[in-house]
Enzyme design. Structure first.
Site, short mmCIF file in Angstrom:
data_model
loop_
_atom_site.label_atom_id
_atom_site.label_comp_id
_atom_site.label_asym_id
_atom_site.label_seq_id
_atom_site.Cartn_x
_atom_site.Cartn_y
_atom_site.Cartn_z
N GLU A 88 0.80 -1.22 0.00
CA GLU A 88 0.00 0.00 0.00
C GLU A 88 0.84 1.27 0.00
OE1 GLU A 88 -3.27 0.28 -0.23
OE2 GLU A 88 -3.75 -1.86 -0.13
N ASP A 106 -7.68 6.97 -8.58
CA ASP A 106 -8.21 5.63 -8.87
C ASP A 106 -9.72 5.55 -8.77
OD1 ASP A 106 -8.49 5.92 -6.17
OD2 ASP A 106 -7.26 4.21 -5.61
N THR A 111 -7.49 8.77 -0.35
CA THR A 111 -7.00 7.54 0.27
C THR A 111 -6.09 7.96 1.41
OG1 THR A 111 -7.11 6.26 -1.78
CG2 THR A 111 -5.62 5.47 -0.07
#
Length: 307
Positions: A88, A106, A111
């Site tokens: 990640e 994305d 995020t």
């Protein structure tokens, strides 16, 4: 690389393979159906692993409680956190990522945090709601209406400007770091480990389930974790069903890899977290996920020495 969506919906009833009863189709131990096309109010999903009669549930709990801790052992859980961080965040220092926040382009909005909670996939909303319930004066509480509005989308409407800076500031507080840990465990880690144990899997198998649930989300369709598990079960029997654990786990990795190649964005289709990490451990027969470990993600080599 982040999961697809995590919109809350009622969970179907489950019957444990540990009890010797296997279900087929849509009734296979689902967490919650969170299809991308359907947005629903973010409400706590019922625990799908607590189903059946009270006596059946007690028997299941007792059976699982007698099993080795596996990935839930603190040392193994630390390994799991480092493995996830390598995929990640391209680092083993997962504790340094509580304050991380960016839009990866994305389709999941912001995020952030240790596992990549996303403003567009419901888990960030769940995290901030739970944190605000116990810390109502936190710096993210004022963004809850906007988080509810953008849930299921990639927009920043109502979050900019200010949300990213507020996240970074809040992540300096131990209470918010603890809240991230708790949300990770409640939404992903605990259900994945429990289900893997029900399927008769050891520590590596438990991690494979956990990583797949993080990446794909606990959805029931073919692109979610439970769809991936169902596809694998069509190719091989679980260990709880008397199958070969390595054969079954290869089927899980095959199914997860296929979804990555067809479902995720072009930027997310690097499958090295499977090809040169999890598959390597499996090929080596390291079903206990015992250090030392060496693997590659995105061409970079990572190592965890022996304890």
């Amino acid at each position: 690389m982040t999961r697809i969506v995590l919109i809350g919906a009622p969970a179907a009833a489950a019957v444990s393979l540990v009890l010797g009863v296997g279900l087929g189709g849509e009734d296979e131990v689902p967490l919650a159906d969170r299809p991308q096309a359907v947005r629903q109010a973010a409400t706590p999903a019922p625990n799908p692993l607590k189903a059946g009669s009270a006596a059946e549930q007690r028997a299941l709990d007792e059976r699982i409680d007698t099993l080795p801790p596996g990935l839930a052992d603190p040392a193994k859980k630390e390994i799991a956190a480092r493995l996830v961080a390598s995929a990640e965040h391209s680092t083993l220092n997962w504790r340094g990522r509580y304050g991380a926040i960016e839009d990866l382009g994305d389709g999941n909005g912001y995020t952030a945090g240790i596992i990549g909670f996303c403003s567009g996939t419901n888990d960030m909303l769940q995290l901030v709601e739970a944190y605000t319930a116990t810390h109502p004066d936190n710096g993210l509480a004022r963004y809850l209406p906007a988080l509810r509005q953008v849930d299921g989308t990639d927009t920043h409407e109502g979050l900019d400007p200010g949300f990213a800076a507020a996240w970074v500031a809040e992540a300096k507080k131990q209470a918010f770091r603890d809240a991230q840990d708790a949300a990770r465990d409640r939404i992903y880690f605990d259900p994945a480990v429990r289900l893997a144990k029900m399927d008769g899997l050891g520590t590596l198998g438990q991690f494979i389930y956990y990583d797949a649930m993080l990446l794909h989300g606990p959805g029931l369709d073919e692109h979610g974790f439970y769809g991936i598990r169902r596809a694998a079960m069509q190719q091989a029997r679980t260990a709880a069903e008397g199958g070969d654990e390595k054969v079954y786990l290869n089927a899980v990795l095959d199914a997860s890899r296929s979804v990555m190649k067809t479902r995720l964005s072009t930027a997310q289709r690097d499958t090295s977290r499977i090809d040169t990490a999890q598959r390597v451990f499996l090929r080596d027969g390291n079903l206990d996920l015992t250090a030392p470990l060496e693997w590659q993600v995105y061409g970079e080599t990572f190592r965890i020495p022996a304890a």
